[in-house]
Motif scaffolding. Structure first.
Motif, PDB file in Angstrom:
ATOM      1  N   PHE A 189       0.836  -1.210   0.000  1.00 51.61           N
ATOM      2  CA  PHE A 189       0.000   0.000   0.000  1.00 51.61           C
ATOM      3  C   PHE A 189       0.867   1.255   0.000  1.00 51.61           C
ATOM      4  O   PHE A 189       0.575   2.228  -0.695  1.00 51.61           O
ATOM      5  CB  PHE A 189      -0.951   0.009   1.207  1.00 51.61           C
ATOM      6  N   LEU A 190       1.933   1.252   0.775  1.00 52.80           N
ATOM      7  CA  LEU A 190       2.840   2.392   0.833  1.00 52.80           C
ATOM      8  C   LEU A 190       3.526   2.617  -0.516  1.00 52.80           C
ATOM      9  O   LEU A 190       3.612   3.747  -0.998  1.00 52.80           O
ATOM     10  CB  LEU A 190       3.884   2.180   1.932  1.00 52.80           C
ATOM     11  N   GLN A 191       3.989   1.544  -1.136  1.00 55.17           N
ATOM     12  CA  GLN A 191       4.673   1.654  -2.429  1.00 55.17           C
ATOM     13  C   GLN A 191       3.777   2.284  -3.489  1.00 55.17           C
ATOM     14  O   GLN A 191       4.227   3.160  -4.238  1.00 55.17           O
ATOM     15  CB  GLN A 191       5.109   0.272  -2.926  1.00 55.17           C
ATOM     16  N   VAL A 192       2.551   1.822  -3.577  1.00 50.49           N
ATOM     17  CA  VAL A 192       1.639   2.328  -4.607  1.00 50.49           C
ATOM     18  C   VAL A 192       1.357   3.807  -4.388  1.00 50.49           C
ATOM     19  O   VAL A 192       1.437   4.611  -5.328  1.00 50.49           O
ATOM     20  CB  VAL A 192       0.329   1.495  -4.632  1.00 50.49           C
ATOM     21  N   ALA A 193       1.046   4.191  -3.167  1.00 53.97           N
ATOM     22  CA  ALA A 193       0.765   5.602  -2.879  1.00 53.97           C
ATOM     23  C   ALA A 193       1.988   6.460  -3.183  1.00 53.97           C
ATOM     24  O   ALA A 193       1.876   7.526  -3.806  1.00 53.97           O
ATOM     25  CB  ALA A 193       0.336   5.773  -1.423  1.00 53.97           C
TER      26      ALA A 193
END
Length: 193
Positions: free
Chosen positions: A160-164
């Motif tokens: 989730f962090l990577q995508v954001a």
């Protein structure tokens, strides 16, 4: 562009990005990762003065897209539980992170550090609110435990962090290019006077 038309263009771009990436319209081979978290962060940054109507509009759009995907496109409703309501404060944390950053933003190293800090903190809060509510009150996990929740966090937080971060990084590059273009245009206009 004038400020109002710029805000409407940004609103349209961000809403479109959320809809296109939240719906699996072209199948898994062509589906982009969901940009919703980045969209809420960026909307907080660019539309901070319009939050009274813009935040509810973005929330309503997210819910409408999920409803459409579940009812008409065969997407599983696995994530829709009583915890779904916790997306409101989760997404609000992203919006507030963007708003906080807007009040302190600059096109220098300090601005980059603040961007990273605001994004990491707001994505982390969003993740904890959405993940904890789903895990602990969402009735999808049969045997809940602290160890199980920590395993869940370790499995899902990084993606989730990577995508954001990826979406916000692209937006930041575009923002810098546009800002520098405006500075050059302003300087050119001043020279011609």
């Amino acid at each position: 562009m004038k400020p109002r038309s710029t805000n409407l263009a940004i609103l349209a771009i961000l809403l479109s990005l959320m809809v296109v990436t939240r719906l699996p319209m072209l199948g898994p081979a062509f589906h982009l990762q969901d940009a919703s978290w980045a969209v809420f962060f960026l909307a907080g940054f660019y539309l901070k003065d319009q939050w009274r109507w813009a935040f509810p509009l973005f929330m309503a759009t997210a819910v409408a897209v999920d409803t459409l995907a579940i009812q008409y496109l065969g997407i599983s409703n696995y994530c829709v539980t009583v915890a779904y309501w916790f997306l409101v404060p989760a997404y609000a944390s992203l919006w507030l992170g963007g708003t906080w950053l807007r009040q302190r933003s600059s096109l220098d190293a300090r601005g980059a550090v603040l961007l990273v800090a605001a994004l990491l903190i707001s994505v982390s809060v969003c993740f904890l609110v959405s993940n904890a509510s789903f895990y602990w009150i969402g009735d999808r996990v049969a045997q809940r435990s602290w160890d199980g929740w920590l395993d869940n966090i370790s499995a899902w937080y990084w993606p989730f962090l990577q995508v954001a971060c990826a979406y916000v990084a692209v937006a930041a590059v575009v923002h810098v290019i546009v800002a520098q273009g405006r500075q050059l245009a302003t300087a050119d206009t001043m020279e011609k006077r």
